[in-house]
Design a protein around this motif. Structure first.
Motif, PDB file in Angstrom:
ATOM      1  N   CYS A 149     -40.284 -28.258 -21.579  1.00  0.00           N
ATOM      2  CA  CYS A 149     -39.053 -28.003 -22.334  1.00  0.00           C
ATOM      3  C   CYS A 149     -38.063 -29.153 -22.283  1.00  0.00           C
ATOM      4  O   CYS A 149     -37.056 -29.130 -22.996  1.00  0.00           O
ATOM      5  CB  CYS A 149     -38.381 -26.728 -21.817  1.00  0.00           C
ATOM      6  SG  CYS A 149     -39.401 -25.244 -21.944  1.00  0.00           S
ATOM      7  N   GLY A 150     -38.315 -30.154 -21.436  1.00  0.00           N
ATOM      8  CA  GLY A 150     -37.398 -31.281 -21.352  1.00  0.00           C
ATOM      9  C   GLY A 150     -36.052 -30.939 -20.752  1.00  0.00           C
ATOM     10  O   GLY A 150     -35.038 -31.566 -21.060  1.00  0.00           O
ATOM     11  N   ILE A 151     -36.027 -29.945 -19.864  1.00  0.00           N
ATOM     12  CA  ILE A 151     -34.771 -29.500 -19.252  1.00  0.00           C
ATOM     13  C   ILE A 151     -34.591 -30.186 -17.896  1.00  0.00           C
ATOM     14  O   ILE A 151     -35.448 -30.054 -17.016  1.00  0.00           O
ATOM     15  CB  ILE A 151     -34.773 -27.971 -19.054  1.00  0.00           C
ATOM     16  CG1 ILE A 151     -34.877 -27.261 -20.401  1.00  0.00           C
ATOM     17  CG2 ILE A 151     -33.538 -27.521 -18.289  1.00  0.00           C
ATOM     18  CD1 ILE A 151     -35.158 -25.780 -20.285  1.00  0.00           C
ATOM     19  N   ARG A 152     -33.501 -30.901 -17.732  1.00  0.00           N
ATOM     20  CA  ARG A 152     -33.192 -31.533 -16.450  1.00  0.00           C
ATOM     21  C   ARG A 152     -31.695 -31.510 -16.141  1.00  0.00           C
ATOM     22  O   ARG A 152     -31.283 -31.048 -15.087  1.00  0.00           O
ATOM     23  CB  ARG A 152     -33.704 -32.974 -16.411  1.00  0.00           C
ATOM     24  CG  ARG A 152     -33.373 -33.692 -15.108  1.00  0.00           C
ATOM     25  CD  ARG A 152     -33.978 -35.067 -14.992  1.00  0.00           C
ATOM     26  NE  ARG A 152     -33.478 -35.767 -13.822  1.00  0.00           N
ATOM     27  CZ  ARG A 152     -33.901 -35.597 -12.584  1.00  0.00           C
ATOM     28  NH1 ARG A 152     -34.863 -34.725 -12.343  1.00  0.00           N
ATOM     29  NH2 ARG A 152     -33.391 -36.271 -11.569  1.00  0.00           N
ATOM     30  N   GLU A 153     -30.875 -32.003 -17.045  1.00  0.00           N
ATOM     31  CA  GLU A 153     -29.454 -32.160 -16.758  1.00  0.00           C
ATOM     32  C   GLU A 153     -28.662 -30.867 -16.915  1.00  0.00           C
ATOM     33  O   GLU A 153     -27.698 -30.636 -16.165  1.00  0.00           O
ATOM     34  CB  GLU A 153     -28.853 -33.245 -17.661  1.00  0.00           C
ATOM     35  CG  GLU A 153     -29.435 -34.630 -17.421  1.00  0.00           C
ATOM     36  CD  GLU A 153     -29.334 -35.070 -15.972  1.00  0.00           C
ATOM     37  OE1 GLU A 153     -28.309 -34.754 -15.327  1.00  0.00           O
ATOM     38  OE2 GLU A 153     -30.283 -35.719 -15.475  1.00  0.00           O
ATOM     39  N   ALA A 154     -29.040 -30.021 -17.876  1.00  0.00           N
ATOM     40  CA  ALA A 154     -28.245 -28.819 -18.166  1.00  0.00           C
ATOM     41  C   ALA A 154     -28.062 -27.915 -16.940  1.00  0.00           C
ATOM     42  O   ALA A 154     -26.922 -27.523 -16.634  1.00  0.00           O
ATOM     43  CB  ALA A 154     -28.861 -28.032 -19.316  1.00  0.00           C
ATOM     44  N   PRO A 155     -29.123 -27.550 -16.227  1.00  0.00           N
ATOM     45  CA  PRO A 155     -28.907 -26.675 -15.067  1.00  0.00           C
ATOM     46  C   PRO A 155     -28.070 -27.325 -13.975  1.00  0.00           C
ATOM     47  O   PRO A 155     -27.224 -26.659 -13.360  1.00  0.00           O
ATOM     48  CB  PRO A 155     -30.333 -26.375 -14.576  1.00  0.00           C
ATOM     49  CG  PRO A 155     -31.199 -27.408 -15.193  1.00  0.00           C
ATOM     50  CD  PRO A 155     -30.554 -27.780 -16.477  1.00  0.00           C
ATOM     51  N   ARG A 156     -28.269 -28.609 -13.739  1.00  0.00           N
ATOM     52  CA  ARG A 156     -27.471 -29.306 -12.719  1.00  0.00           C
ATOM     53  C   ARG A 156     -25.991 -29.329 -13.101  1.00  0.00           C
ATOM     54  O   ARG A 156     -25.108 -29.123 -12.258  1.00  0.00           O
ATOM     55  CB  ARG A 156     -27.996 -30.732 -12.526  1.00  0.00           C
ATOM     56  CG  ARG A 156     -29.320 -30.823 -11.771  1.00  0.00           C
ATOM     57  CD  ARG A 156     -29.853 -32.249 -11.774  1.00  0.00           C
ATOM     58  NE  ARG A 156     -30.956 -32.451 -10.855  1.00  0.00           N
ATOM     59  CZ  ARG A 156     -32.222 -32.146 -11.128  1.00  0.00           C
ATOM     60  NH1 ARG A 156     -32.536 -31.628 -12.319  1.00  0.00           N
ATOM     61  NH2 ARG A 156     -33.174 -32.364 -10.234  1.00  0.00           N
ATOM     62  N   ARG A 157     -25.709 -29.588 -14.378  1.00  0.00           N
ATOM     63  CA  ARG A 157     -24.324 -29.644 -14.835  1.00  0.00           C
ATOM     64  C   ARG A 157     -23.646 -28.278 -14.671  1.00  0.00           C
ATOM     65  O   ARG A 157     -22.499 -28.195 -14.216  1.00  0.00           O
ATOM     66  CB  ARG A 157     -24.278 -30.091 -16.292  1.00  0.00           C
ATOM     67  CG  ARG A 157     -22.870 -30.349 -16.811  1.00  0.00           C
ATOM     68  CD  ARG A 157     -22.888 -31.189 -18.076  1.00  0.00           C
ATOM     69  NE  ARG A 157     -23.658 -30.585 -19.144  1.00  0.00           N
ATOM     70  CZ  ARG A 157     -24.784 -31.087 -19.646  1.00  0.00           C
ATOM     71  NH1 ARG A 157     -25.290 -32.204 -19.156  1.00  0.00           N
ATOM     72  NH2 ARG A 157     -25.414 -30.477 -20.627  1.00  0.00           N
ATOM     73  N   LEU A 158     -24.353 -27.223 -15.019  1.00  0.00           N
ATOM     74  CA  LEU A 158     -23.789 -25.883 -14.886  1.00  0.00           C
ATOM     75  C   LEU A 158     -23.581 -25.514 -13.419  1.00  0.00           C
ATOM     76  O   LEU A 158     -22.563 -24.929 -13.053  1.00  0.00           O
ATOM     77  CB  LEU A 158     -24.710 -24.865 -15.557  1.00  0.00           C
ATOM     78  CG  LEU A 158     -24.726 -24.902 -17.087  1.00  0.00           C
ATOM     79  CD1 LEU A 158     -25.953 -24.176 -17.623  1.00  0.00           C
ATOM     80  CD2 LEU A 158     -23.455 -24.281 -17.654  1.00  0.00           C
ATOM     81  N   LEU A 159     -24.534 -25.871 -12.577  1.00  0.00           N
ATOM     82  CA  LEU A 159     -24.423 -25.569 -11.147  1.00  0.00           C
ATOM     83  C   LEU A 159     -23.306 -26.376 -10.499  1.00  0.00           C
ATOM     84  O   LEU A 159     -22.590 -25.883  -9.623  1.00  0.00           O
ATOM     85  CB  LEU A 159     -25.748 -25.853 -10.443  1.00  0.00           C
ATOM     86  CG  LEU A 159     -26.876 -24.866 -10.733  1.00  0.00           C
ATOM     87  CD1 LEU A 159     -28.206 -25.422 -10.256  1.00  0.00           C
ATOM     88  CD2 LEU A 159     -26.601 -23.513 -10.080  1.00  0.00           C
TER      89      LEU A 159
END
Length: 247
Positions: A151-161
């Motif tokens: 899915c190419g997901i890396r930055e979004a969860p870190r930014r939200l956390l």
């Protein structure tokens, strides 16, 4: 902006073992201003059968998924799930399952509207944090294979956390290395799977973090089993549970 209409897809692992994570996802989506819908007829995305090589059987399940998540009107609706693994299945494997079939257009329509929770919050709603979210402690983040590679997901969860009050990130070594679960891999190659979990947990422990956080309960379940067996102090938390903390 019109109220985003969201159909939630609750994966098998979440439904059977971590229902609180599903409820927390709803809590977060509603806090983000979404109108959340749940179709009780939904079942599986078909991934277990597909990964085991049962293509025809997995397509039957996938056909039901398309039916369950194809809206009855032209109203824009999103499909959001707390699992990058299932989202990766829909986005990628469905293209193979429905290639050269009459369901290609319907499949593509569902694929375009399907998102993992954190990418939906970050990319569609353009949110960088959840107001009121708070959790004291430190965390280290595990990039699930499905989130990162499918899915190419890396930055979004870190930014939200990183927007959670009281919570601080400490990156572990080899954060992108597989945890060893891999669905049926953990059953067929138990010794290798456990060794990979051990390595991942040791990297997490080396940071001194209180929590291992990820987008996928399948990874976290695997790591938690090793942690419990070894009676280790570190805890696992799904990102939806973290974002729903403190309010």
């Amino acid at each position: 902006m019109p109220t985003p209409q969201v159909d939630i897809f609750i994966p098998c692992f979440v439904d059977q073992l971590y229902p609180h994570t599903a409820l927390n996802m709803v809590k977060v989506l509603e806090k983000a201003g979404c109108q959340v819908h749940y179709n009780p007829a939904q079942t599986c995305c078909g991934q277990p059968a597909y990964n085991a090589g049962y293509k025809a059987e997995s397509r039957n399940i996938a056909e039901k998924f398309l039916s369950d998540f194809t809206p009855n009107s032209n109203e824009p609706r999103y499909v959001v799930s707390p699992s990058a693994s299932c989202v990766g299945m829909v986005r990628n494997a469905y293209s193979h399952l429905f290639a050269d079939t009459a369901d290609v257009a319907r499949c593509q329509g569902v694929q375009r509207r399907t998102y993992e929770l954190t990418e939906f919050l970050a990319e569609i709603l353009e949110m960088h944090d959840i107001s009121g979210a708070a959790l004291a402690g430190t965390y280290t983040y595990h990039d699930s294979c499905s989130a990162l590679r499918e899915c190419g997901i890396r930055e979004a969860p870190r930014r939200l956390l990183d927007g959670v009050a009281g919570l601080r990130r400490i990156e572990m070594a080899e954060t992108t290395t597989c945890c060893g679960f891999g669905g049926t891999f953990a059953v067929k190659f138990e010794a290798i799977s456990v060794a990979m979990a051990q390595q991942k947990v040791e990297h997490a422990l080396a940071t001194g973090a209180d929590y291992i956080v990820s987008t996928d309960v399948s990874c976290l379940m695997h790591l938690e089993a090793y942690i419990r067996r070894e009676k280790l102090a570190i805890k696992t938390m799904h990102i939806a549970d973290v974002l729903a903390s403190g309010w």
